[in-house]
Motif scaffolding. Sequence first.
Motif, PDB file in Angstrom:
ATOM      1  N   CYS A   1       1.047  -0.623   0.349  1.00  0.00           N
ATOM      2  CA  CYS A   1       0.240  -0.010   0.189  1.00  0.00           C
ATOM      3  C   CYS A   1       1.194   1.361   0.113  1.00  0.00           C
ATOM      4  O   CYS A   1       1.656   1.215   0.807  1.00  0.00           O
TER       5      CYS A   1
ATOM      6  N   LYS B   1       1.082  -0.819   4.568  1.00  0.00           N
ATOM      7  CA  LYS B   1       0.886  -2.354   4.392  1.00  0.00           C
ATOM      8  C   LYS B   1       0.814  -3.951   3.651  1.00  0.00           C
ATOM      9  O   LYS B   1       1.047  -3.380   1.633  1.00  0.00           O
TER      10      LYS B   1
ATOM     11  N   PHE C   1       0.424  -7.757   0.319  1.00  0.00           N
ATOM     12  CA  PHE C   1      -0.191  -7.988   1.156  1.00  0.00           C
ATOM     13  C   PHE C   1       0.129  -8.760  -0.434  1.00  0.00           C
ATOM     14  O   PHE C   1       0.639  -8.914  -1.133  1.00  0.00           O
TER      15      PHE C   1
ATOM     16  N   GLU D   1      -6.227  -8.049  -2.778  1.00  0.00           N
ATOM     17  CA  GLU D   1      -6.071  -7.962  -1.694  1.00  0.00           C
ATOM     18  C   GLU D   1      -6.378  -6.566  -1.188  1.00  0.00           C
ATOM     19  O   GLU D   1      -6.326  -5.433  -0.564  1.00  0.00           O
ATOM     20  N   SER D   2      -4.934  -5.483  -1.813  1.00  0.00           N
ATOM     21  CA  SER D   2      -4.320  -4.900  -1.755  1.00  0.00           C
ATOM     22  C   SER D   2      -5.444  -3.538  -2.678  1.00  0.00           C
ATOM     23  O   SER D   2      -5.401  -2.958  -1.765  1.00  0.00           O
TER      24      SER D   2
ATOM     25  N   HIS E   1      -8.232  -3.699  -0.189  1.00  0.00           N
ATOM     26  CA  HIS E   1      -7.281  -2.491   1.400  1.00  0.00           C
ATOM     27  C   HIS E   1      -7.718  -1.087   1.200  1.00  0.00           C
ATOM     28  O   HIS E   1      -8.033  -0.092   1.723  1.00  0.00           O
TER      29      HIS E   1
ATOM     30  N   THR F   1     -10.235   1.275   2.407  1.00  0.00           N
ATOM     31  CA  THR F   1      -9.680   1.933   3.837  1.00  0.00           C
ATOM     32  C   THR F   1      -9.343   3.284   3.952  1.00  0.00           C
ATOM     33  O   THR F   1      -9.674   4.044   4.979  1.00  0.00           O
TER      34      THR F   1
END
Length: 194
Positions: free
Chosen positions: A163, A168, A170, A175-176, A179, A182
């Motif tokens: 990210c 973070k 992944f 998934e990235s 995320h 958020t």
Amino acid sequence: MKKLSSSTRKRSIRRHTRERPYCCSTCGKKFTQTSSLKNHLRIHTDEKPYSCSTCGKKFRWPSILKNHLRIHTGEKPYFCETCAKRFTFRADLLVHIRTHTGEKPYTCNTCGKNFRHRSVLSKHTKTHTGEKPYSCETCGKDFKTSVLSEHTKTHTGEKPYSCETCGKDFKTSYESSIHMRTHTGEKLYTCNTW
């Protein structure tokens, strides 16, 4: 008028008569010239005499090497007349045009569903056959599609997608992207009942 050489005259005659005296001893395909047969034989011998000076990758024919070089130069000579998007390869342009025309030339023989890409049809047909040709070498689990590369990360712990906002890591691009919501506040699902 210029007089043709004997070999040029023979080639010209063969073109009109469709005579193909040079035959591949492996597959039986016939050719009008020895040079064409010689080029064809590379398919059976896996001879790749043309190599890229940038990355070293080898090719059977100079025309394929020429196309490959565009990857390094960034040249995109083919463009869509509808949206002006540019492409490195003509085949990619032809597939792209289907997004504008809606053409779906690949049909599933089982259910009749149509697809724009042959590769997508190939993946789809596995839903009917139950075929799982991709197998994990670590755990032996089989997969219908090429998601095997994503699966192997569960064994290696590799997390190549980071990210840019919080750092973070992944395992998958999916998934990235989930995320990232958020940070952006984008809602995945909305209720229209209220």
